[in-house]
Design an enzyme around this catalytic site. Sequence first.
Site, PDB file in Angstrom:
ATOM      1  N   HIS A 105       7.071  -3.062  -1.774  1.00  0.00           N
ATOM      2  CA  HIS A 105       5.800  -2.489  -1.304  1.00  0.00           C
ATOM      3  C   HIS A 105       4.909  -2.190  -2.513  1.00  0.00           C
ATOM      4  O   HIS A 105       4.319  -1.117  -2.634  1.00  0.00           O
ATOM      5  CB  HIS A 105       6.051  -1.231  -0.473  1.00  0.00           C
ATOM      6  CG  HIS A 105       6.819  -1.505   0.797  1.00  0.00           C
ATOM      7  ND1 HIS A 105       6.223  -1.612   2.035  1.00  0.00           N
ATOM      8  CD2 HIS A 105       8.144  -1.732   1.000  1.00  0.00           C
ATOM      9  CE1 HIS A 105       7.136  -1.882   2.946  1.00  0.00           C
ATOM     10  NE2 HIS A 105       8.320  -1.962   2.349  1.00  0.00           N
ATOM     11  N   TYR A 144      14.897   3.981  -4.434  1.00  0.00           N
ATOM     12  CA  TYR A 144      13.558   4.500  -4.725  1.00  0.00           C
ATOM     13  C   TYR A 144      13.546   5.195  -6.085  1.00  0.00           C
ATOM     14  O   TYR A 144      12.597   5.051  -6.860  1.00  0.00           O
ATOM     15  CB  TYR A 144      13.126   5.499  -3.652  1.00  0.00           C
ATOM     16  CG  TYR A 144      12.704   4.909  -2.333  1.00  0.00           C
ATOM     17  CD1 TYR A 144      13.066   3.620  -1.947  1.00  0.00           C
ATOM     18  CD2 TYR A 144      11.942   5.645  -1.433  1.00  0.00           C
ATOM     19  CE1 TYR A 144      12.691   3.093  -0.723  1.00  0.00           C
ATOM     20  CE2 TYR A 144      11.549   5.132  -0.212  1.00  0.00           C
ATOM     21  CZ  TYR A 144      11.936   3.862   0.147  1.00  0.00           C
ATOM     22  OH  TYR A 144      11.562   3.344   1.362  1.00  0.00           O
TER      23      TYR A 144
END
Length: 351
Positions: free
Chosen positions: A64, A332
Amino acid sequence: MKITSQINRKMLVRLALVGLIPLILCLLFLWTGGWLAPERLTSDKLVNVLEQSGGIHEGYRRNHAKGMCVLGTFVSNGNASTLSRALLFSKGETAVTGRFAIAGGNPGAPDYAVPVRSMALSFQQANGEQWRTGMNAMPFFPVSSVEGFYELQKATLPDAATGKPNPEKMGAFVMKHPEIKPFFVWAKQTVPSSSWASDRFNSLNAFRLIDKAGNAHLVRWSMVPHAAFTPVTDPDKQNKDFLQQDLQRRLAQGPLKWDLVFTLAQATDNGNDASKAWPADRKTMTAGTLVLTSAVPQQQGPCNDINYDPLILPDGIAASDDPILNARSSAYAKSYNLRTHEQAQQSGEHL
């Protein structure tokens, strides 16, 4: 002599324990990093396979990567305070810093080329606690496990000879992970919208809302748009940044809104498999409205330094037993550390 011998033994035990504790900590560190079990799936392996797929673009998220920061508020109607003691569900407003993005690791990818879009939000409660969530504009996750996600990335990597995924590898993957078939059906049938503003974003993973009495309620949630759906147009397909330009144009005309809707599980619903949608007849509750008022470029923007870790949760929201949540959190963090280090180096080069 007997007393002296007992004292000596106790001292030896203490010394052994003192030496054993650092050893255990060292072993745990090595195990977490995958050093003691090379076959074990780690955040390094997850991030590495994403880099193989999207390329390495220093200073950007590993997935993303292309996105835009947004700012606004969440206006709670108080309804969800019966399910969760989290402060943001009391009637009132909570500041929000968010980010829209498209899936993939290439920050220069054309918006139309990527079918999956995302919304990430960080709610800043008045008591200092935060709720961070990353949602996607698809109804369920492609696979049911972390290993399945990793193997999917491997199976779809371009073959060196053809530049395209190897169909034999993909066929073998589907045989091993048949739960992906509904996702393929959805991906084939879905028509992309012309705007982030009209997309519905879903948590996919399940979580637990904890009420004031300590009772847990298994839920998933969605951000349901107020803007009407319009399909992507031919001019959109010729504009690599049409989503960002559309977002800025709409916000210049006024706020954009989504309702936060919780779907409550029944006893038969599984909370640890994000690849399975819950039945459509499940009870829902609208907790309030997200109101976005401005958008800015992501690099050096307010969302740039936020790690939208789905396990950063305030009191009143807890993780389910879905193993994908821990994997997302770990990956992440790895991506965040890489890109912020790269950004610091880039900043130093410009001094």
